[in-house]
Design a protein around this motif. Structure first.
Motif, PDB file in Angstrom:
ATOM      1  N   UNK A 157       0.864  -1.214  -0.087  1.00 50.06           N
ATOM      2  CA  UNK A 157      -0.043   0.024   0.024  1.00 50.06           C
ATOM      3  C   UNK A 157       0.565   1.322   0.053  1.00 50.06           C
ATOM      4  N   UNK A 158       0.465   2.307  -0.795  1.00 54.01           N
ATOM      5  CA  UNK A 158       1.098   3.470  -0.794  1.00 54.01           C
ATOM      6  C   UNK A 158       0.297   4.560   0.140  1.00 54.01           C
ATOM      7  N   UNK A 159       0.930   5.054   1.366  1.00 52.22           N
ATOM      8  CA  UNK A 159      -0.086   5.914   1.942  1.00 52.22           C
ATOM      9  C   UNK A 159      -0.057   7.454   1.607  1.00 52.22           C
ATOM     10  N   UNK A 160      -1.307   8.018   1.898  1.00 54.89           N
ATOM     11  CA  UNK A 160      -1.757   9.402   1.551  1.00 54.89           C
ATOM     12  C   UNK A 160      -0.729  10.096   0.418  1.00 54.89           C
ATOM     13  N   UNK A 161      -1.170   9.803  -0.691  1.00 54.97           N
ATOM     14  CA  UNK A 161      -0.404  10.189  -1.902  1.00 54.97           C
ATOM     15  C   UNK A 161      -0.579  11.484  -2.230  1.00 54.97           C
ATOM     16  N   UNK A 162      -1.313  12.464  -1.424  1.00 55.98           N
ATOM     17  CA  UNK A 162      -1.092  14.003  -1.795  1.00 55.98           C
ATOM     18  C   UNK A 162      -1.141  14.674  -0.592  1.00 55.98           C
ATOM     19  N   UNK A 163      -0.683  13.842   0.580  1.00 60.23           N
ATOM     20  CA  UNK A 163      -0.623  14.571   2.034  1.00 60.23           C
ATOM     21  C   UNK A 163       0.192  15.731   1.934  1.00 60.23           C
ATOM     22  N   UNK A 164       1.022  16.205   0.919  1.00 58.04           N
ATOM     23  CA  UNK A 164       1.907  17.252   1.069  1.00 58.04           C
ATOM     24  C   UNK A 164       0.981  18.438   1.087  1.00 58.04           C
TER      25      UNK A 164
END
Length: 268
Positions: A157-164
């Motif tokens: 899983x890739x986490x929160x891919x626009x968390x920036x």
């Protein structure tokens, strides 16, 4: 089926309560699966506990695994407890992390980019004084790291891919082809992304990723799953049904669950 693959607890230094409290909260909310995925230690550091308020100590990791596995056995028949970890992605250290994780019976590993250009993505003043060109470069660099994390083969899983965008909502409006390119690569690498509902606690509000990115994820055939990113037991499963309904509205038919690092698709 109701599940939550992204939860933390007190060992990371910025979450509240014990793992058992998160399992009990999941039971109360009638979840079928609760994944425990606290922050990985800074494995590359010679210090045992490099940042006590960000991640657990290296010396605490074996006991973390032991506790989750014990609770998995204790709650069998009541709720499925899964062993996970949210791993920082440092490309220069990925082989070290991969070898370390191979020692443990993880059900899944979440890969999250928390640092870009040497700064935490949630550092509130990191955007001050940057030109539009510099902002675009930073966003491109962020997504390049996410692309590399997909290619690494370490993460399910890739986490929160626009968390920036968390403390800089304007991030979403920075024009770049990097997001679409990243989704294409994630699809090619056959890694899932999470819909993470913790963005509601940041300036941006809402979820990670945005509906617009989820629409493009569907176009590219990216698999999705759910994680609250709970740092308190009260947030376990937070907005699960809302996410489920939004995914149906966008056009998704199924989403992913994980066991023993294998992905299984279940209908929405």
């Amino acid at each position: 089926m109701k599940f939550d693959y992204h939860t933390h607890h007190e060992r990371c230094g910025h979450a509240e309560r014990s793992i058992r409290d998160y399992v009990e909260a999941a039971l109360e909310k009638q979840l079928d699966i609760i994944g425990i995925s606290d922050h990985s230690p800074y494995l590359y550091s010679e210090e045992d506990h490099l940042f006590p308020n960000i991640a657990m100590a290296k010396s605490h990791f074996p006991e973390y695994v032991k506790e989750v596995l014990s609770l998995k056995k204790e709650y069998e028949g009541k709720i499925e407890v899964l062993l996970g970890v949210e791993s920082d992605f440092f490309p220069e250290h990925i082989h070290m992390y991969k070898q370390y994780y191979a020692k443990y019976p993880f059900d899944y590993v979440i890969g999250s980019v928390h640092h870009v250009e040497g700064l935490n993505i949630f550092k509130k003043d990191r955007w001050e004084g940057l030109t539009e060109k510099e902002k675009q470069k930073t966003k491109d660099n962020y997504y390049t790291l996410i692309q590399k994390s997909a290619h690494s083969g370490v993460f399910q899983i890739l986490g929160h891919i626009d968390a920036m965008k968390g403390y800089y909502p304007e991030f979403s409006a920075i024009q770049t082809e990097a997001v679409d390119r990243t989704l294409s690569i994630i699809s090619e690498c056959d890694v899932a992304i999470e819909i993470n509902t913790s963005g509601k606690n940041k300036f941006c509000g809402g979820w990670y990723p945005s509906d617009e990115i989820l629409e493009r994820a569907l176009y590219h055939g990216v698999k999705v799953t759910f994680g609250s990113d709970a740092h308190t037991p009260a947030r376990v499963g937070d907005e699960f049904e809302e996410v489920q309904n939004k995914l149906k509205e966008i056009g998704f038919k199924e989403w992913a669950i994980f066991r023993q690092r294998k992905r299984f698709m279940t209908s929405l």
